[in-house]
Scaffold this motif. Structure first.
Motif, PDB file in Angstrom:
ATOM      1  N   MET A   1       0.856  -1.204   0.000  1.00 32.40           N
ATOM      2  CA  MET A   1       0.000   0.000   0.000  1.00 32.40           C
ATOM      3  C   MET A   1       0.891   1.252   0.000  1.00 32.40           C
ATOM      4  O   MET A   1       1.646   1.475   0.939  1.00 32.40           O
ATOM      5  N   LYS A   2       0.809   2.050  -1.043  1.00 31.45           N
ATOM      6  CA  LYS A   2       1.660   3.238  -1.170  1.00 31.45           C
ATOM      7  C   LYS A   2       1.124   4.386  -0.298  1.00 31.45           C
ATOM      8  O   LYS A   2      -0.079   4.556  -0.143  1.00 31.45           O
ATOM      9  N   ILE A   3       2.060   5.175   0.220  1.00 35.75           N
ATOM     10  CA  ILE A   3       1.690   6.382   0.960  1.00 35.75           C
ATOM     11  C   ILE A   3       1.706   7.549  -0.023  1.00 35.75           C
ATOM     12  O   ILE A   3       2.751   7.868  -0.603  1.00 35.75           O
ATOM     13  N   LYS A   4       0.548   8.168  -0.228  1.00 38.38           N
ATOM     14  CA  LYS A   4       0.421   9.233  -1.241  1.00 38.38           C
ATOM     15  C   LYS A   4       0.700  10.594  -0.601  1.00 38.38           C
ATOM     16  O   LYS A   4      -0.021  11.009   0.307  1.00 38.38           O
ATOM     17  N   VAL A   5       1.744  11.255  -1.122  1.00 34.15           N
ATOM     18  CA  VAL A   5       2.231  12.493  -0.517  1.00 34.15           C
ATOM     19  C   VAL A   5       2.255  13.633  -1.539  1.00 34.15           C
ATOM     20  O   VAL A   5       2.465  13.391  -2.735  1.00 34.15           O
ATOM     21  N   ALA A   6       2.046  14.861  -1.077  1.00 33.48           N
ATOM     22  CA  ALA A   6       2.251  16.061  -1.912  1.00 33.48           C
ATOM     23  C   ALA A   6       3.246  16.957  -1.177  1.00 33.48           C
ATOM     24  O   ALA A   6       3.333  16.934   0.052  1.00 33.48           O
ATOM     25  N   ILE A   7       4.017  17.732  -1.956  1.00 31.38           N
ATOM     26  CA  ILE A   7       4.991  18.660  -1.361  1.00 31.38           C
ATOM     27  C   ILE A   7       4.646  20.075  -1.814  1.00 31.38           C
ATOM     28  O   ILE A   7       4.417  20.318  -3.003  1.00 31.38           O
ATOM     29  N   VAL A   8       4.603  21.021  -0.863  1.00 27.06           N
ATOM     30  CA  VAL A   8       4.293  22.418  -1.187  1.00 27.06           C
ATOM     31  C   VAL A   8       5.436  23.295  -0.676  1.00 27.06           C
ATOM     32  O   VAL A   8       5.685  23.365   0.530  1.00 27.06           O
ATOM     33  N   ASP A   9       6.152  23.935  -1.608  1.00 23.82           N
ATOM     34  CA  ASP A   9       7.294  24.786  -1.238  1.00 23.82           C
ATOM     35  C   ASP A   9       7.601  25.732  -2.386  1.00 23.82           C
ATOM     36  O   ASP A   9       7.644  25.308  -3.538  1.00 23.82           O
ATOM     37  N   ASP A  10       7.816  27.013  -2.079  1.00 26.96           N
ATOM     38  CA  ASP A  10       8.093  27.984  -3.144  1.00 26.96           C
ATOM     39  C   ASP A  10       9.553  27.968  -3.584  1.00 26.96           C
ATOM     40  O   ASP A  10       9.905  28.531  -4.611  1.00 26.96           O
ATOM     41  N   ASN A  11      10.421  27.289  -2.821  1.00 20.82           N
ATOM     42  CA  ASN A  11      11.836  27.204  -3.173  1.00 20.82           C
ATOM     43  C   ASN A  11      12.076  25.897  -3.922  1.00 20.82           C
ATOM     44  O   ASN A  11      12.017  24.808  -3.336  1.00 20.82           O
ATOM     45  N   SER A  12      12.340  25.990  -5.229  1.00 20.82           N
ATOM     46  CA  SER A  12      12.467  24.784  -6.071  1.00 20.82           C
ATOM     47  C   SER A  12      13.620  23.883  -5.610  1.00 20.82           C
ATOM     48  O   SER A  12      13.539  22.656  -5.674  1.00 20.82           O
ATOM     49  N   PHE A  13      14.693  24.496  -5.097  1.00 23.00           N
ATOM     50  CA  PHE A  13      15.846  23.723  -4.623  1.00 23.00           C
ATOM     51  C   PHE A  13      15.467  22.886  -3.403  1.00 23.00           C
ATOM     52  O   PHE A  13      15.761  21.684  -3.320  1.00 23.00           O
ATOM     53  N   LEU A  14      14.770  23.530  -2.455  1.00 24.28           N
ATOM     54  CA  LEU A  14      14.366  22.822  -1.231  1.00 24.28           C
ATOM     55  C   LEU A  14      13.281  21.788  -1.520  1.00 24.28           C
ATOM     56  O   LEU A  14      13.247  20.717  -0.918  1.00 24.28           O
ATOM     57  N   LEU A  15      12.390  22.117  -2.465  1.00 20.67           N
ATOM     58  CA  LEU A  15      11.349  21.172  -2.861  1.00 20.67           C
ATOM     59  C   LEU A  15      11.978  19.894  -3.426  1.00 20.67           C
ATOM     60  O   LEU A  15      11.597  18.782  -3.060  1.00 20.67           O
ATOM     61  N   LYS A  16      12.991  20.081  -4.291  1.00 20.68           N
ATOM     62  CA  LYS A  16      13.706  18.938  -4.889  1.00 20.68           C
ATOM     63  C   LYS A  16      14.443  18.155  -3.802  1.00 20.68           C
ATOM     64  O   LYS A  16      14.481  16.915  -3.829  1.00 20.68           O
ATOM     65  N   ALA A  17      15.015  18.860  -2.831  1.00 15.63           N
ATOM     66  CA  ALA A  17      15.744  18.194  -1.740  1.00 15.63           C
ATOM     67  C   ALA A  17      14.810  17.282  -0.936  1.00 15.63           C
ATOM     68  O   ALA A  17      15.178  16.145  -0.595  1.00 15.63           O
ATOM     69  N   VAL A  18      13.592  17.760  -0.676  1.00 15.38           N
ATOM     70  CA  VAL A  18      12.608  16.949   0.062  1.00 15.38           C
ATOM     71  C   VAL A  18      12.208  15.738  -0.781  1.00 15.38           C
ATOM     72  O   VAL A  18      12.122  14.609  -0.283  1.00 15.38           O
ATOM     73  N   GLU A  19      11.991  15.968  -2.060  1.00 15.42           N
ATOM     74  CA  GLU A  19      11.612  14.876  -2.971  1.00 15.42           C
ATOM     75  C   GLU A  19      12.713  13.817  -3.026  1.00 15.42           C
ATOM     76  O   GLU A  19      12.433  12.611  -3.019  1.00 15.42           O
ATOM     77  N   ASP A  20      13.974  14.266  -3.057  1.00 16.75           N
ATOM     78  CA  ASP A  20      15.116  13.328  -3.087  1.00 16.75           C
ATOM     79  C   ASP A  20      15.169  12.484  -1.813  1.00 16.75           C
ATOM     80  O   ASP A  20      15.504  11.302  -1.853  1.00 16.75           O
ATOM     81  N   LYS A  21      14.840  13.124  -0.669  1.00 13.62           N
ATOM     82  CA  LYS A  21      14.838  12.370   0.600  1.00 13.62           C
ATOM     83  C   LYS A  21      13.766  11.288   0.588  1.00 13.62           C
ATOM     84  O   LYS A  21      13.972  10.170   1.073  1.00 13.62           O
ATOM     85  N   LEU A  22      12.598  11.615   0.010  1.00 14.84           N
ATOM     86  CA  LEU A  22      11.493  10.657  -0.031  1.00 14.84           C
ATOM     87  C   LEU A  22      11.758   9.520  -1.017  1.00 14.84           C
ATOM     88  O   LEU A  22      11.215   8.418  -0.874  1.00 14.84           O
ATOM     89  N   ALA A  23      12.624   9.798  -2.002  1.00 17.55           N
ATOM     90  CA  ALA A  23      12.922   8.802  -3.049  1.00 17.55           C
ATOM     91  C   ALA A  23      13.596   7.547  -2.484  1.00 17.55           C
ATOM     92  O   ALA A  23      13.601   6.487  -3.126  1.00 17.55           O
ATOM     93  N   PHE A  24      14.162   7.659  -1.277  1.00 16.93           N
ATOM     94  CA  PHE A  24      14.803   6.494  -0.642  1.00 16.93           C
ATOM     95  C   PHE A  24      13.789   5.429  -0.231  1.00 16.93           C
ATOM     96  O   PHE A  24      14.163   4.297   0.037  1.00 16.93           O
ATOM     97  N   PHE A  25      12.519   5.799  -0.183  1.00 15.29           N
ATOM     98  CA  PHE A  25      11.522   4.892   0.411  1.00 15.29           C
ATOM     99  C   PHE A  25      10.470   4.494  -0.623  1.00 15.29           C
ATOM    100  O   PHE A  25       9.700   5.328  -1.091  1.00 15.29           O
ATOM    101  N   GLU A  26      10.458   3.212  -0.946  1.00 17.27           N
ATOM    102  CA  GLU A  26       9.546   2.700  -1.985  1.00 17.27           C
ATOM    103  C   GLU A  26       8.079   2.861  -1.604  1.00 17.27           C
ATOM    104  O   GLU A  26       7.212   2.915  -2.470  1.00 17.27           O
ATOM    105  N   ALA A  27       7.819   2.908  -0.317  1.00 18.06           N
ATOM    106  CA  ALA A  27       6.418   2.989   0.142  1.00 18.06           C
ATOM    107  C   ALA A  27       5.790   4.342  -0.174  1.00 18.06           C
ATOM    108  O   ALA A  27       4.567   4.474  -0.171  1.00 18.06           O
ATOM    109  N   ILE A  28       6.627   5.351  -0.468  1.00 17.37           N
ATOM    110  CA  ILE A  28       6.100   6.710  -0.677  1.00 17.37           C
ATOM    111  C   ILE A  28       6.038   7.063  -2.153  1.00 17.37           C
ATOM    112  O   ILE A  28       6.987   6.833  -2.898  1.00 17.37           O
ATOM    113  N   VAL A  29       4.921   7.629  -2.569  1.00 17.56           N
ATOM    114  CA  VAL A  29       4.804   8.147  -3.929  1.00 17.56           C
ATOM    115  C   VAL A  29       4.386   9.622  -3.839  1.00 17.56           C
ATOM    116  O   VAL A  29       3.436   9.963  -3.128  1.00 17.56           O
TER     117      VAL A  29
END
Length: 216
Positions: A1-29
């Motif tokens: 069962m995937k965990i469905k997540v959205a990210i809201v951030d006006d800083n594209s660099f920080l938004l990408k950094a959060v997305e990269d951290k989540l990429a380590f975990f297969e359970a999160i989409v």
């Protein structure tokens, strides 16, 4: 069962950094991303099939705390974790008051972020130790809590401040108009604006609230 997540951030660099951290975990989409609160609301209308939103606090157009309140009113089932570089007391207090389910600092490591998401979805509250400590201190100090609660951001023009000061001295609209070289109708309009900005309904309330906010 995937965990469905959205990210809201006006800083594209920080938004990408959060997305990269989540990429380590297969359970999160990551279902979608938004750059401010308004775009977040628009995307929610298109797709609200989410488990959790990672929300920045400081954003243009519509900030994280304001949009959290709106989301919680409309989509109470969606968990919201604030992700921010600031851990000041006012932000923490306002985020919790708005209905946020957790509050993490952006420099959190991937493992702690993932654990925070899981804890929040299981009914807990994601918090970095410094934030948890500050929250405890706030709860132990009701006076500080009250001070934050009453520090509403109210801005009056110089002319409105002048009118309010005269009003506080008990002067009539006519007398205020004479003193400030204005017409009585202009004075009345200024007073209406003051009442609206301060969200009050009487002269006494207006003067008390203005003093509390250090406006006069």
């Amino acid at each position: 069962m995937k965990i469905k997540v959205a990210i809201v951030d006006d800083n594209s660099f920080l938004l990408k950094a959060v997305e990269d951290k989540l990429a380590f975990f297969e359970a999160i989409v990551v279902k979608w991303k938004a750059v401010n609160g308004l775009q977040c609301l628009e995307k929610l209308e298109e797709n609200s099939n989410l488990d959790l939103i990672l929300m920045d606090v400081e954003m243009p157009v519509l900030g994280g705390i304001e949009v959290t309140e709106k989301i919680k009113a409309q989509y109470p089932q969606i968990k919201i974790v604030m992700l921010t570089v600031f851990d000041n007391d006012e932000n923490i207090f306002n985020a919790i008051k708005a209905g946020a389910d957790g509050y993490l600092l952006k420099d959190v490591d991937p493992g702690t972020l993932y654990k925070g998401i899981l804890d929040t979805l299981n009914g807990g509250a994601a918090m970095t130790p410094t934030v948890a400590l500050r929250t405890l201190k706030l709860l132990r100090n009701p006076i500080a809590l009250n001070n934050i609660a009453t520090q509403e951001k109210v801005f009056l023009t110089n002319r409105e401040v002048e009118v309010l000061e005269q009003l506080g001295k008990g002067l009539s609209h006519t007398k205020i108009a004479e003193n400030l070289f204005l017409s009585p109708s202009t004075v009345r309009r200024h007073i209406e604006n003051i009442y609206t900005k301060l969200q009050v309904h009487s002269k006494l309330e207006a003067v008390q609230k203005a003093k509390r906010n250090n406006l006069i």
